[in-house]
Scaffold this active site. Sequence first.
Site, short mmCIF file in Angstrom:
data_model
loop_
_atom_site.label_atom_id
_atom_site.label_comp_id
_atom_site.label_asym_id
_atom_site.label_seq_id
_atom_site.Cartn_x
_atom_site.Cartn_y
_atom_site.Cartn_z
CB VAL A 1 -8.61 3.04 -2.15
CG1 VAL A 1 -9.51 1.90 -1.69
CG2 VAL A 1 -7.45 2.50 -2.98
CG HIS B 1 -13.97 -1.49 -1.94
ND1 HIS B 1 -13.82 -2.03 -3.19
CD2 HIS B 1 -15.01 -2.16 -1.38
CE1 HIS B 1 -14.73 -2.98 -3.39
NE2 HIS B 1 -15.47 -3.06 -2.31
CB CYS C 1 -2.33 5.94 16.79
SG CYS C 1 -3.94 6.75 16.85
CB ALA D 1 -13.64 5.94 -18.34
N GLY E 1 -16.61 1.46 -15.31
CA GLY E 1 -15.24 0.98 -15.13
C GLY E 1 -15.04 -0.07 -14.06
CE1 TYR F 1 -4.04 -1.75 -0.36
CE2 TYR F 1 -2.98 -3.28 1.15
CZ TYR F 1 -3.99 -2.98 0.24
OH TYR F 1 -4.92 -3.94 -0.07
P1 OAD Z 1 -11.05 -4.46 -12.11
O1 OAD Z 1 -9.59 -4.33 -12.37
O2 OAD Z 1 -11.57 -5.78 -11.69
O3 OAD Z 1 -11.88 -4.03 -13.41
C1 OAD Z 1 -11.61 -2.84 -14.10
C2 OAD Z 1 -12.59 -2.73 -15.25
O4 OAD Z 1 -12.35 -1.48 -15.90
C3 OAD Z 1 -12.46 -3.82 -16.32
O5 OAD Z 1 -13.76 -4.31 -16.68
C4 OAD Z 1 -11.82 -3.10 -17.51
O6 OAD Z 1 -12.27 -3.59 -18.76
C5 OAD Z 1 -12.31 -1.68 -17.31
N1 OAD Z 1 -11.38 -0.64 -17.85
C6 OAD Z 1 -10.04 -0.67 -17.94
N2 OAD Z 1 -9.58 0.47 -18.48
C7 OAD Z 1 -10.66 1.25 -18.74
C8 OAD Z 1 -10.84 2.56 -19.30
N3 OAD Z 1 -9.80 3.31 -19.69
N4 OAD Z 1 -12.10 3.02 -19.40
C9 OAD Z 1 -13.17 2.28 -19.00
N5 OAD Z 1 -13.06 1.05 -18.47
C10 OAD Z 1 -11.82 0.54 -18.34
O7 OAD Z 1 -11.43 -3.31 -11.04
P2 OAD Z 1 -12.73 -3.17 -10.12
O8 OAD Z 1 -13.92 -3.72 -10.80
O9 OAD Z 1 -12.77 -1.77 -9.65
O10 OAD Z 1 -11.10 -4.16 -4.02
O11 OAD Z 1 -12.34 -4.10 -8.91
C11 OAD Z 1 -13.21 -4.20 -7.82
C12 OAD Z 1 -12.44 -4.40 -6.55
O12 OAD Z 1 -11.55 -5.50 -6.70
C13 OAD Z 1 -11.52 -3.26 -6.17
O13 OAD Z 1 -12.18 -2.21 -5.49
C14 OAD Z 1 -10.51 -3.92 -5.29
C15 OAD Z 1 -10.29 -5.20 -6.07
O14 OAD Z 1 -9.92 -6.31 -5.34
C16 OAD Z 1 -10.35 -4.06 -2.91
O15 OAD Z 1 -9.16 -3.79 -2.92
C17 OAD Z 1 -11.12 -4.28 -1.65
#
Ligand code: OAD
Length: 235
Positions: free
Chosen positions: A93, A109, A136, A220, A176, A51
């Site tokens: 985040v 998240h 802290c 996007a 996204g 992180y």
């Molecule tokens: P993902 O990495 O799973 O998915 C990202 C999505 O964005 C995919 O469907 C891509 O096709 C799309 N994408 C990529 N580039 C893009 C662009 N320029 N314009 C539009 N779309 C685009 O990410 P999340 O769905 O956000 O959780 O993942 C969900 C959660 O999984 C996150 O919040 C994280 C992760 O584990 C935690 O860390 C708790």
Amino acid sequence: MIFILTGAGISQESGIPTFRDAGGLWEGENVEDVATPRGFARNPDRVLDFYNARRRNLLDPAVAPNAAHQALARLEAAVAARGGEVLLVTQNVDNLHERAGSKNLLHMHGEMLKARCQLCGEVMRWEGDLTRQSVCPSCAGPGRLRPHIVWFEEMPLYMPEIEQALNRCRLFVSVGTSGNVYPAAGFVSLARRAGADTLELNLERSLGASRFRDGRYGKASAIVPAWVDEVLGGQ
Ligand code: OAD
């Protein structure tokens, strides 16, 4: 009320890698090691380093909100001026939505630029590296700070507010996100059941694409401003 759910895809063009695309954060990474309470208990340094690297990336001066973040902030302001409401719920985040000007925003998240004390529960702004020696500022307890990030097996934040909003929105838009992670991946079905129209804006059809009534696909920074212009009628 318009409910907008965003995921990593909206920040990809701002220089923040997604999780599951090629070259994404989970490629070559064991999620269990860096994003679960068990992983943190087993090897805190590894998790803190993971992180710390992401926090430094977010603070890189080259990382800034893109046209998609800006369009959603513009939508919120314009709809509010007409007496309506846009609620933005993000799985991200990073702080790019707030930097673009979004106000009605929930970080389900957690937030990269915050730390949380496991001793006193205080959540605080944190822009430097976190180490096991970090103290802290609230309770002065050393070694108990962790990233303010929701890990797998933990409950996302603001769930009561989110569920209430899903029940009363007339339009649900997902931007996204790949639809891999619950509960966020299930929001479209809840909104639909409550009578909302549903739209997916993503680079490609997500895992849950068939649950949406409509979908538009592309980057996007192109498709989000185009959709916002359409909603606002060229305003
Ligand atoms: P993902 O990495 O799973 O998915 C990202 C999505 O964005 C995919 O469907 C891509 O096709 C799309 N994408 C990529 N580039 C893009 C662009 N320029 N314009 C539009 N779309 C685009 O990410 P999340 O769905 O956000 O959780 O993942 C969900 C959660 O999984 C996150 O919040 C994280 C992760 O584990 C935690 O860390 C708790």
